[in-house]
Design an enzyme around this catalytic site. Structure first.
Site, PDB file in Angstrom:
ATOM      1  N   LYS A 111      29.863  38.031  38.967  1.00  0.00           N
ATOM      2  CA  LYS A 111      30.992  38.960  38.776  1.00  0.00           C
ATOM      3  C   LYS A 111      30.473  40.360  38.478  1.00  0.00           C
ATOM      4  O   LYS A 111      31.012  41.358  38.968  1.00  0.00           O
ATOM      5  CB  LYS A 111      31.893  38.509  37.619  1.00  0.00           C
ATOM      6  CG  LYS A 111      32.613  37.212  37.859  1.00  0.00           C
ATOM      7  CD  LYS A 111      33.734  37.354  38.864  1.00  0.00           C
ATOM      8  CE  LYS A 111      34.412  36.018  39.048  1.00  0.00           C
ATOM      9  NZ  LYS A 111      35.176  35.905  40.280  1.00  0.00           N
ATOM     10  N   LYS A 194      33.056  26.113  54.942  1.00  0.00           N
ATOM     11  CA  LYS A 194      33.961  25.698  53.879  1.00  0.00           C
ATOM     12  C   LYS A 194      35.290  26.429  53.994  1.00  0.00           C
ATOM     13  O   LYS A 194      35.309  27.656  54.116  1.00  0.00           O
ATOM     14  CB  LYS A 194      33.303  26.016  52.524  1.00  0.00           C
ATOM     15  CG  LYS A 194      34.000  25.390  51.357  1.00  0.00           C
ATOM     16  CD  LYS A 194      33.180  25.494  50.077  1.00  0.00           C
ATOM     17  CE  LYS A 194      33.998  25.001  48.913  1.00  0.00           C
ATOM     18  NZ  LYS A 194      33.951  25.892  47.759  1.00  0.00           N
ATOM     19  N   LYS A 197      40.010  30.606  51.000  1.00  0.00           N
ATOM     20  CA  LYS A 197      40.864  31.746  51.307  1.00  0.00           C
ATOM     21  C   LYS A 197      40.205  33.066  50.963  1.00  0.00           C
ATOM     22  O   LYS A 197      40.609  34.106  51.438  1.00  0.00           O
ATOM     23  CB  LYS A 197      42.214  31.617  50.602  1.00  0.00           C
ATOM     24  CG  LYS A 197      42.146  31.698  49.109  1.00  0.00           C
ATOM     25  CD  LYS A 197      43.539  31.722  48.531  1.00  0.00           C
ATOM     26  CE  LYS A 197      43.521  31.624  47.037  1.00  0.00           C
ATOM     27  NZ  LYS A 197      43.025  30.355  46.530  1.00  0.00           N
TER      28      LYS A 197
END
Ligand code: TRP
Length: 331
Positions: A111, A194, A197
């Protein structure tokens, strides 16, 4: 009976990858375990959703979980923020968690790399809140994918640390529940391995997609220019189409297109038409149930309230015990 805890962040609609990855196994697990399936809305706040999106996303998961076959009579299905006891447990655990160890967590470091302008404290303490989710119900098993294994390891560390500091065995050390061979990996329609979204909306087939939408997405799926010689290995994109077909179509159908591929006479257009039809047939009971449930607000709120009540009972017990162990005593 083992206790199982699993959370999902409400960030959008569930897709076939979610279904074959975890959801289908949850439906089996709820028969033989005491399951807590919750929607991790607190966790999703690290990404700053709008109030409208947050609420809609929570409702969608509730609806889709039930439509797919999670049974509120068998499992405890609840929204994390309906059980604020988790915040207290998270706070209490955090006193024995070190900033350094949180800074070394792979998901946190990623992150920091990917969104340097939003490194909020919630991201840093994410694993503590997740440990609290799990320990709140003193789970035996946590079904986790690869990306969550480190978080579960930390949960065990924090639990063990608590037991050591307070010289007791209060927390069991929860183990990862790996679905193993029952886990069917669903690839994307865009050639990626995979279905996800975050990569590309069009690579995903959502449980809430109508037949027309499914047909359009499948017909636009990436393929290649076809095998040039018999025995030629498949490109990733074409292997993906076969993999999807193996998940939803009959073995005969898969074999038919396999033979066509091997003899270099395959027409991807035909294969996609068949694949779309089989996905639509496979998904139609869930799709229809989603449509029904979306307008059954009273029922959905009853499920959420009932789930929250059951989860709070379990949570309150833990908090009472933990407070007493720590020495928080009522005057
Ligand atoms: N971190 C998990 C994810 O992103 C979601 C989650 C939150 C979770 N709390 C949990 C999963 C507790 C299992 C158990 O997928």
């Amino acid at each position: 009976m083992d206790r199982v805890v699993s959370g999902i962040r409400p960030t959008g609609y569930l897709h076939l990858g979610n279904y074959f990855g975890a959801l289908r196994n949850f439906i089996k697990m709820q028969e033989e375990n005491e399951c807590f399936f919750f929607i991790a809305d607190y966790h999703s706040l690290t990404t700053h959703p709008t109030p409208q999106d947050l609420h809609t996303n929570v409702k969608n998961i509730l609806v889709e979980y039930i439509a797919a076959g999670l049974d509120p009579e068998k499992a405890t299905i609840y929204v994390q923020s309906d059980v604020p006891q988790v915040c207290e447990l998270s706070l209490l655990l955090s006193m024995n968690v070190y900033v350094g160890e949180l800074q070394r967590v792979a998901s946190f470091k990623e992150k920091v790399r990917r969104q340097p302008d939003n490194v909020n404290a919630g991201l840093l303490t994410y694993p503590v809140l997740m440990a609290a989710d799990i320990l709140l119900h003193r789970a035996d098993k946590v079904p986790v994918g690869k990306d969550q294994e480190q978080h579960l390891e930390l949960t065990r560390d924090f639990a063990q640390r608590f037991n050591r500091i307070y010289k007791n065995e209060y927390f069991k050390l929860p183990v990862a529940y790996n679905f193993g061979s029952e886990l069917v990996k669903i690839p994307g329609l865009d050639g990626s391995t995979k279905m996800s979204k975050s990569d590309n909306e069009n690579s995903c087939i959502y449980l809430a997609d109508s037949p027309e939408v499914i047909r359009k997405k499948v017909m636009k799926a990436v393929s290649d220019s076809g095998p040039a010689a018999p025995g030629e290995p498949k490109s990733q994109a074409v292997e993906n189409l076969f993999q999807l077909m193996r998940a939803v179509s009959s073995p005969d159908t898969v074999q038919y297109f396999e033979d066509q591929y091997q003899s270099c006479s395959i027409r991807y257009g035909d294969m996609k038409k068949q694949l779309a039809a089989d996905i639509i047939a496979f998904n139609s009971p869930v799709f229809e149930r989603i449509q029904e449930l979306r307008s059954m607000d009273d029922y959905i709120s009853k499920v959420a309230r009932q789930g929250a009540e059951k989860a709070r009972e379990s949570a309150e017990r833990t908090i009472r015990d933990i407070r007493s162990i720590i020495g928080i005593k009522q005057f």
